[in-house]
Write a protein that holds these residues in place. Structure first.
Motif, PDB file in Angstrom:
ATOM      1  N   GLU A   1       0.836  -1.202   0.000  1.00 52.88           N
ATOM      2  CA  GLU A   1       0.000   0.000   0.000  1.00 52.88           C
ATOM      3  C   GLU A   1       0.873   1.254   0.000  1.00 52.88           C
ATOM      4  O   GLU A   1       2.002   1.231   0.496  1.00 52.88           O
ATOM      5  CB  GLU A   1      -0.898   0.011   1.244  1.00 52.88           C
ATOM      6  CG  GLU A   1      -2.148  -0.818   1.093  1.00 52.88           C
ATOM      7  CD  GLU A   1      -3.141  -0.509   2.198  1.00 52.88           C
ATOM      8  OE1 GLU A   1      -4.300  -0.205   1.892  1.00 52.88           O
ATOM      9  OE2 GLU A   1      -2.757  -0.579   3.371  1.00 52.88           O
TER      10      GLU A   1
ATOM     11  N   TYR B   1      -6.933  -0.683  -3.886  1.00 54.51           N
ATOM     12  CA  TYR B   1      -5.622  -1.338  -3.795  1.00 54.51           C
ATOM     13  C   TYR B   1      -5.755  -2.846  -3.957  1.00 54.51           C
ATOM     14  O   TYR B   1      -5.034  -3.467  -4.746  1.00 54.51           O
ATOM     15  CB  TYR B   1      -4.975  -0.990  -2.452  1.00 54.51           C
ATOM     16  CG  TYR B   1      -3.813  -1.865  -2.072  1.00 54.51           C
ATOM     17  CD1 TYR B   1      -2.636  -1.848  -2.800  1.00 54.51           C
ATOM     18  CD2 TYR B   1      -3.893  -2.719  -0.969  1.00 54.51           C
ATOM     19  CE1 TYR B   1      -1.560  -2.661  -2.450  1.00 54.51           C
ATOM     20  CE2 TYR B   1      -2.834  -3.530  -0.620  1.00 54.51           C
ATOM     21  CZ  TYR B   1      -1.669  -3.502  -1.360  1.00 54.51           C
ATOM     22  OH  TYR B   1      -0.620  -4.315  -1.018  1.00 54.51           O
TER      23      TYR B   1
ATOM     24  N   ASN C   1      -6.922  -3.869  -7.549  1.00 56.47           N
ATOM     25  CA  ASN C   1      -5.870  -3.605  -8.527  1.00 56.47           C
ATOM     26  C   ASN C   1      -4.786  -4.690  -8.461  1.00 56.47           C
ATOM     27  O   ASN C   1      -4.329  -5.193  -9.501  1.00 56.47           O
ATOM     28  CB  ASN C   1      -5.257  -2.224  -8.265  1.00 56.47           C
ATOM     29  CG  ASN C   1      -4.204  -1.859  -9.292  1.00 56.47           C
ATOM     30  OD1 ASN C   1      -4.467  -1.839 -10.489  1.00 56.47           O
ATOM     31  ND2 ASN C   1      -2.997  -1.552  -8.834  1.00 56.47           N
ATOM     32  N   GLU C   2      -4.391  -5.070  -7.246  1.00 55.58           N
ATOM     33  CA  GLU C   2      -3.375  -6.115  -7.103  1.00 55.58           C
ATOM     34  C   GLU C   2      -3.899  -7.469  -7.575  1.00 55.58           C
ATOM     35  O   GLU C   2      -3.165  -8.255  -8.173  1.00 55.58           O
ATOM     36  CB  GLU C   2      -2.907  -6.206  -5.646  1.00 55.58           C
ATOM     37  CG  GLU C   2      -2.089  -5.020  -5.173  1.00 55.58           C
ATOM     38  CD  GLU C   2      -0.828  -4.804  -6.001  1.00 55.58           C
ATOM     39  OE1 GLU C   2      -0.008  -5.747  -6.102  1.00 55.58           O
ATOM     40  OE2 GLU C   2      -0.674  -3.703  -6.559  1.00 55.58           O
TER      41      GLU C   2
END
Length: 465
Positions: A185, A234, A237-238
């Motif tokens: 992050e 986050y 997206n990962e």
């Protein structure tokens, strides 16, 4: 006027809740008589409510079964328990009642696995997923497990040397996984996890070390997010980046059939806690299916590694307020008969918050306080709840003992605190009680460990033989 503690709770939260209710003006947790526990065993004490471990496992298995059915997903789901969250035998025994698998993180974990196999708690069909940075003893123990016939042992490759190290000690063919080094992050001090291999390097690594290696077969891609599964940009997206790696790798590696979405579910840390587990599971399954369909590759079997979610909500700690110190015009310190640093180290180390509620005196008026531990360390305190910037508890009264409960503390606190060892300022570890249900559904209790004695500590320190 609504000035009682029960009024404060009713005004602030929906109460009672699934695990919390009042019985004769005293708090119950999963129908456990907490004051009865104190009267029997005293305080401070820690407890583990074993049935909650099975409850959470079966909740998660149910969510994944429903999502797989709703999305017509063709892969299978496997639930793994991360032993590092709590290595205790009573925890593993309860968890393994539910047809689950194991994730290990260090050499001695394999010794626990072998012990469980001897007792018939797991078999060669149980998946043993071995994470972590592997050197001599860990590699040796993994190799021994595989050489002794445990073909469902899958070491997860964390760095470029591990395949060679494992190949030197494992006889015959073996399966491996590869861990993705996810990006952290933005608030982290570094950009990429120290664990695993970078997104861009995984396909070249497979081609260089695995594709033409007749001894090694790639079975799993391992995706882990340090902050756990969360509904935020986050995480999604990962996950998308992970799925791009999976589909690229699957096109050139037919043996790759599993995706491990390690990184656990959050657990309840406040009476105001909300998390839509069912939605998250359904959306994860949906995203994996869509990515695979778009790239025309088969969907993977899904593995999860839930540690805190498995065991966290089974644990609790109970303390007594010994005394109140009025240090200035505003600050009242309620001193507990133990230490936060030693018994709930996450409150000190990473500012973690647990559910805090008084066990008794809910019909008394309340006040704002700070909580202090017994050590002479200025950091041994607990000063706020996540839902508010203060702690409110029934007013201190020297003639009326007040007992406090911290709940959902079952993950990591014993291992980080050094169970059975030295504690800060030599504050002893409290008693630990196991709580279960018999065949008729009645609550049963047993003492797992006594409070530490001075002789225990003096022996560790070398003062006694």
């Amino acid at each position: 006027m609504n000035t009682k503690y029960i009024d404060l709770i009713n005004q602030t939260f929906d109460f009672p809740q699934e695990e919390f209710k009042l019985e004769e003006k005293q708090l119950q947790f999963h129908d456990i008589d907490l004051m009865g526990l104190v009267e029997t065993y005293g305080a401070p004490l820690k407890f583990t409510y074993l049935p909650q471990i099975s409850n959470n496992i079966n909740k998660a298995k149910g969510w994944f079964a429903k999502a797989i059915k709703n999305n017509k997903y063709k892969g299978k789901y496997h639930y793994c328990y991360c032993t590092k969250s709590s290595h205790f035998k009573h925890v593993l025994n309860e968890a393994l009642k539910n047809d689950i698998h194991i994730e290990t993180s260090s050499a001695f974990d394999i010794d626990i696995v072998e012990n469980l196999k001897k007792e018939g708690k797991i078999t060669d069909e149980t998946f043993v997923i071995s994470n972590g940075f592997k050197r001599a003893q860990y590699v040796t123990n993994i190799a021994r497990l595989i050489n002794n016939g445990h073909k469902n042992a899958i070491p997860i490759i964390d760095n470029y040397e591990e395949i060679d190290l494992l190949s030197q000690e494992i006889e015959g063919k073996f399966n491996v996984g590869i861990r993705i080094a996810s990006e952290e992050e933005p608030k982290f001090e570094f950009y990429t996890s120290r664990l695993g291999i970078g997104y861009k390097n995984i396909v070249p690594f497979y081609k260089n070390q695995i594709q033409n290696n007749k001894k090694v077969k790639l079975k799993m891609l391992h995706f882990f997010i340090n902050t756990g599964i969360r509904d935020n940009a986050y995480y999604w997206n990962e996950l998308q980046k992970c799925l791009k790696v999976y589909t690229s790798l699957r096109k050139i590696c037919p043996s790759l059939d599993s995706l491990n979405i390690g990184g656990g579910f959050p657990i309840k840390n406040s009476l105001a806690f909300e998390f839509d587990y069912e939605y998250m599971v359904d959306e994860i399954i949906n995203q994996i299916k869509l990515a695979c369909e778009e790239e025309e590759v088969p969907v993977p079997n899904i593995f999860t590694e839930f540690g805190s979610f498995t065991v966290g909500e089974s644990g609790g700690a109970i303390y007594e307020v010994l005394y109140q110190k009025q240090q200035n015009d505003r600050e009242k310190w309620n001193m507990i008969n133990s230490s936060f640093i030693t018994t709930l180290p996450d409150t000190w180390a990473i500012n973690k918050r647990f559910i805090l509620l008084p066990i008794n005196r809910w019909n008394d008026t309340y006040e704002r306080v700070l909580l202090g531990g017994l050590t002479c360390d200025s950091d041994d305190y607990y000063n706020s709840e996540q839902h508010m910037n203060a702690i409110y508890l029934p007013k201190y009264n020297k003639e009326k003992p007040l007992y406090l409960g911290f709940f959902n503390t079952g993950a990591y606190q014993e291992t980080i605190g050094g169970f059975g060892g030295l504690q800060h300022c030599l504050i002893p570890s409290p008693k630990h009680v196991l709580i279960d249900k018999d065949d008729e559904g009645n609550i049963t209790t047993s003492l797992f460990s006594e409070q530490q004695k001075s002789e225990d500590l003096l022996k560790i320190l070398g003062y006694q033989n």
